[in-house]
Design an enzyme around this catalytic site. Structure first.
Site, PDB file in Angstrom:
ATOM      1  N   LYS A  54       0.796  -1.272  -0.033  1.00 14.77           N
ATOM      2  CA  LYS A  54       0.029   0.066  -0.056  1.00 14.77           C
ATOM      3  C   LYS A  54       0.731   1.227  -0.039  1.00 14.77           C
ATOM      4  CE  LYS A  54      -3.810  -2.402   1.963  1.00 14.77           C
ATOM      5  NZ  LYS A  54      -4.592  -2.729   3.410  1.00 14.77           N
ATOM      6  N   GLN A  98      -4.884  -1.505   9.610  1.00 11.09           N
ATOM      7  CA  GLN A  98      -4.777  -2.854   8.915  1.00 11.09           C
ATOM      8  C   GLN A  98      -5.378  -3.672   9.879  1.00 11.09           C
ATOM      9  OE1 GLN A  98      -3.671  -3.449   5.706  1.00 11.09           O
ATOM     10  NE2 GLN A  98      -4.066  -5.695   5.778  1.00 11.09           N
ATOM     11  N   ASP A 121     -10.780   2.981   3.778  1.00 12.07           N
ATOM     12  CA  ASP A 121     -11.436   1.495   3.551  1.00 12.07           C
ATOM     13  C   ASP A 121     -13.026   1.601   3.351  1.00 12.07           C
ATOM     14  OD1 ASP A 121      -9.424  -0.646   3.670  1.00 12.07           O
ATOM     15  OD2 ASP A 121      -9.008  -0.176   5.713  1.00 12.07           O
TER      16      ASP A 121
END
Ligand code: GUN
Length: 286
Positions: A54, A98, A121
């Site tokens: 990422k 995460q 997200d």
């Protein structure tokens, strides 16, 4: 039966190149780049690989990427404090924590703490509600990446039967909603579904997001169906495989995503798109 292997890696690469050009334009105009902050707690090796990818993607796209690596002993309070600081930080456009988090931390509390407008997200309840109410929302990256693959491969959706195997908040539930929005008839199957094989055989579009290697074999697939394999499983000899037995499935499917190189790179490309979009919304309010 034609069996196309869907090259997610290449499609993601093109998307990232497009985003890089858009970023370049706006960053020059606005005097600052988009910035994504990625938080990882603990030492999960798979998670470490994902967050590295990422951050690398932000660099490729000409964005700033900050990796905040915290020890697994980090308290929930400490993590929440860091998130609140990033919420307030005007230089930060996107915040990603995460998952999974260590067991002593309540994931829902953490997701809830992220400012919805920085929630790249799309996991915050406000974004989830907006998605299900057909209001402008930040949409989770993996489901959006799957829709992009279906679009770019010209897979017809309206009126066709989509079967989603898996009901997670990250993939199963949101991809079902996005397929429904494209007028698919959607079935969600899961670990308690009886006769999974029969239901899968009825799918024109089969999306599998469970995390069990070889769950889906060729005889469970309708000839010509499009198969999207979201699973990332590591075999005993260290190889990455999906939830679909590629060997048998690719002989029956009309189109199928490989693992690796299918959905995974698309997730990251969509994360770049979400970060860019958050930046665009924020600079237009500056
Ligand atoms: N863990 C597995 N998939 C994801 C994802 O899309 N986002 C985050 N934050 N964690 C994950």
């Amino acid at each position: 039966m034609g069996n196309m292997i869907i090259d997610g890696k290449q499609i993601a690469q093109h998307l990232k190149e497009e985003i890089r050009e858009q970023v370049q334009q706006l960053a020059t105009q606005n005097g600052r780049k988009p910035r994504l902050d990625v938080i990882i707690v603990g030492e999960n090796p798979a998670s470490k690989t994902y967050v590295r990818s990422k951050i690398n993607a932000t660099e490729f796209c000409g964005m700033d990427g900050e990796l905040i690596a915290l020890p697994k002993t980090t308290s929930q309070e400490e993590l929440l404090r860091i998130i609140r600081d990033l919420n307030e930080n005007e230089a930060v456009d996107g915040i990603l924590v995460q998952l999974p988090l260590p067991k002593h931390i309540d994931e829902q509390e953490v997701i809830h703490a992220i400012a919805p407008e920085k929630d790249v997200d799309g996991f915050h309840p406000e974004n989830v509600a907006r998605l299900w109410l057909n209001q402008p929302a930040i949409v989770p990256c993996t489901p959006m990446g799957i829709m992009e693959l279906l679009k770019q491969t010209h897979t017809p959706l309206a009126g066709r039967h989509a079967v989603v195997v898996g009901r997670s908040n990250i993939v199963g539930k949101p991809i079902a909603k996005l397929l429904l929005d494209e007028n698919c008839t959607v079935t969600i199957a899961h670990s308690r579904t009886s006769d999974l094989a029969q239901i899968c055989r009825e799918a024109d579009i089969l999306v599998v997001a469970v995390g069990r290697s070889h769950l889906i074999t060729g005889e469970m697939i309708k000839p010509g169906a499009t198969v999207i394999d979201v699973g990332i499983n590591r075999t005993e000899d260290g190889k990455l495989v999906g939830d679909v037995d590629f060997e048998s499935a690719s002989k029956v499917a009309g189109a199928i995503t490989p693992v690796p190189g299918g959905v995974g790179p698309m997730t990251i490309a969509m994360l770049m798109r979400n970060t860019y979009q958050c930046y665009v919304s924020r600079i237009s309010n500056e």
